[in-house]
Design an enzyme around this catalytic site. Structure first.
Site, PDB file in Angstrom:
ATOM      1  N   HIS A 269       0.855  -1.187   0.000  1.00 45.74           N
ATOM      2  CA  HIS A 269       0.000   0.000   0.000  1.00 45.74           C
ATOM      3  C   HIS A 269       0.884   1.227   0.000  1.00 45.74           C
ATOM      4  O   HIS A 269       1.945   1.211   0.623  1.00 45.74           O
ATOM      5  CB  HIS A 269      -0.914   0.011   1.233  1.00 45.74           C
ATOM      6  N   ASP A 327      -7.977  -5.106   0.171  1.00 50.04           N
ATOM      7  CA  ASP A 327      -8.504  -5.833  -0.977  1.00 50.04           C
ATOM      8  C   ASP A 327      -8.170  -7.311  -0.944  1.00 50.04           C
ATOM      9  O   ASP A 327      -8.801  -8.104  -1.631  1.00 50.04           O
ATOM     10  CB  ASP A 327      -7.955  -5.233  -2.275  1.00 50.04           C
TER      11      ASP A 327
END
Ligand code: CMC
Length: 389
Positions: A269, A327
């Site tokens: 991320h 996700d």
């Protein structure tokens, strides 16, 4: 280049002041208006969180009821909007349809709307939040040839979305409370994430004073990409490709190979260099729903868990601080709930609409914020004369 700072993609430039969402990526903290995401996911419901993000404080019972009523009042689509769906090939990606339909709403709410008026701004924001579940659900039902479903106000926001996705005209819809709660949590976890690509897109589009429905359509377009909201769809495709735990080492080796563009989807991320706090909550939700549905031995979950364990022990991922992001598990959870893969990002868009409109409201509440105008580092030819030919 004079006083210009070169900061590609504004990774270290604050583009605005915001009092909405706080992220500390190193510590793994995410908070909406100061409230940690874990507490909101545990104790709150989506519309309460939506109110918090839009207005800055948790609502009283009366405020929440009024807000819910306003959302219920605006959750239908104009019947003329429905004809837009019919213009698409039935296999069109739901995100393509959503970009178009939300953009088209700007034609329905344009001439008589004055975004300089705070009340009208709020009205547009509520309309967007209210209509998005029907817009998303209709893009799915259209793609499979099922009759479009209308909202029903006896359900809460998440339940209503589910009945529009899965309800059939020939039998009563029975809402599973465990799945409805999981959907509510997914919506809460994805509601806002400060100045990510899609939110920055919405803000930049909005900085010119553009129509809010058009601005949100721009946000949906940005969200669609596989490096952003499209990642959960890619996670499931990747897990299916891997197929079984013995193929994991091969996938890991590919992810580490710099000559191969393959990345472990759902890992890493831009901000979180620690566990994504949303990933922990959603992992728990995924386990709960799989157990509830008797899918504990889901092969995808087995691959996911093993992959997570192997990656977390691998030097490459440790050095680069690549942890599972939201996700990674949302794909597995959505799939268990019967949401088709191509709808994953559409679910994300429904949730993020709350964040987008909150940021849009914040931008317009600050009269000192003019039109955005990033600069560039020009690297083209120097001035030269047009040649004589
Ligand atoms: N698999 C393998 N290597 C990776 C991965 C990955 N998923 N993510 C980053 N790396 C490597 C990358 O190759 C680079 O290595 P090196 O330093 O040797 O060149 C290093 O880690 C840093 O990568 P980066 O691309 O500079 O990191 P970033 O912060 O710019 O990218 C990211 C963040 C999310 C785009 C990236 O981690 C990625 O592509 N992940 C997979 C896609 C994904 O899951 N996206 C969802 C993001 S969360 C939801 C959302 O916000 O919408």
């Amino acid at each position: 280049h004079g006083l210009l700072a070169y900061d590609p993609g504004y990774r270290s430039t604050a583009s605005c002041k915001s009092a909405i969402t706080f992220v500390d990526g190193d510590a793994g903290i995410l908070a909406y208006r100061g409230y940690p995401i874990e507490q909101l996911a545990e104790k709150s419901r989506f519309l309460e969180v939506a109110y918090l993000l839009m207005f800055g404080e948790l609502p009283s019972a009366a405020e929440e009821a009024t807000f819910r009523e306003a959302v219920c009042q605006h959750n239908l689509l104009h019947e003329q909007v429905i004809s837009f769906y019919r213009g698409f090939r039935r296999d069109a990606h739901p995100m393509a349809v959503m970009v178009a339909v939300v953009g088209a709403l700007s034609a329905f709410y344009h001439d008589d709307m004055d975004i300089r008026d705070p009340e009208q701004r709020l009205n547009a924001a509520i309309r967007l939040v209210a209509k998005m579940p029907m817009i998303a659900a209709a893009s799915y039902t259209y793609s499979i040839g099922r009759p479009l479903r209308y909202p029903r106000n006896e359900y809460d926001y998440a339940g209503n979305f589910m009945q529009m996705l899965f309800g059939m005209p020939n039998k009563d819809f029975v809402l599973d409370p465990v799945q409805a709660r999981a959907m509510d949590r997914i919506l809460i976890l994805h509601a806002d994430h400060e100045q990510n690509a899609s939110t920055s897109t919405v803000r930049m589009a909005a900085s010119s004073g553009a129509n809010p429905f058009a601005c949100i359509a721009a946000g949906i377009a940005s969200l669609w990409g596989p490096a952003h909201g499209g990642a959960n769809e890619e996670v499931v495709k990747m897990l299916i490709d891997i197929g079984s735990p013995e193929n994991i080492p091969k996938a890991i080796a590919r992810a580490k190979d710099k000559g191969d563009s393959f990345r472990l989807m759902g890992f890493g991320h831009r901000l979180y260099k620690n566990f994504d706090p949303r990933a922990r909550v959603i992992q728990e939700s995924a386990r709960e729903v799989l157990a509830h549905l008797g899918l504990e031995n889901d092969p995808l979950m087995a691959v996911a868990l093993e992959l997570e364990q192997i990656a977390l022990r691998d030097e490459y991922f440790i050095e680069r601080k690549l942890y599972p992001n939201v996700d990674f598990y949302s794909g597995i959870l959505l799939r268990a709930m019967g949401i088709p893969t191509k709808m994953f990002t559409a679910v994300f868009a429904v949730a993020r609409t709350v964040g987008w409109v909150s940021q849009w409201l914040e931008l317009h509440n600050d009269p000192t914020h003019g039109i955005d105008r990033p600069r560039q580092l020009y690297v083209g030819p120097r001035l030269r004369d047009y040649p004589h030919r």
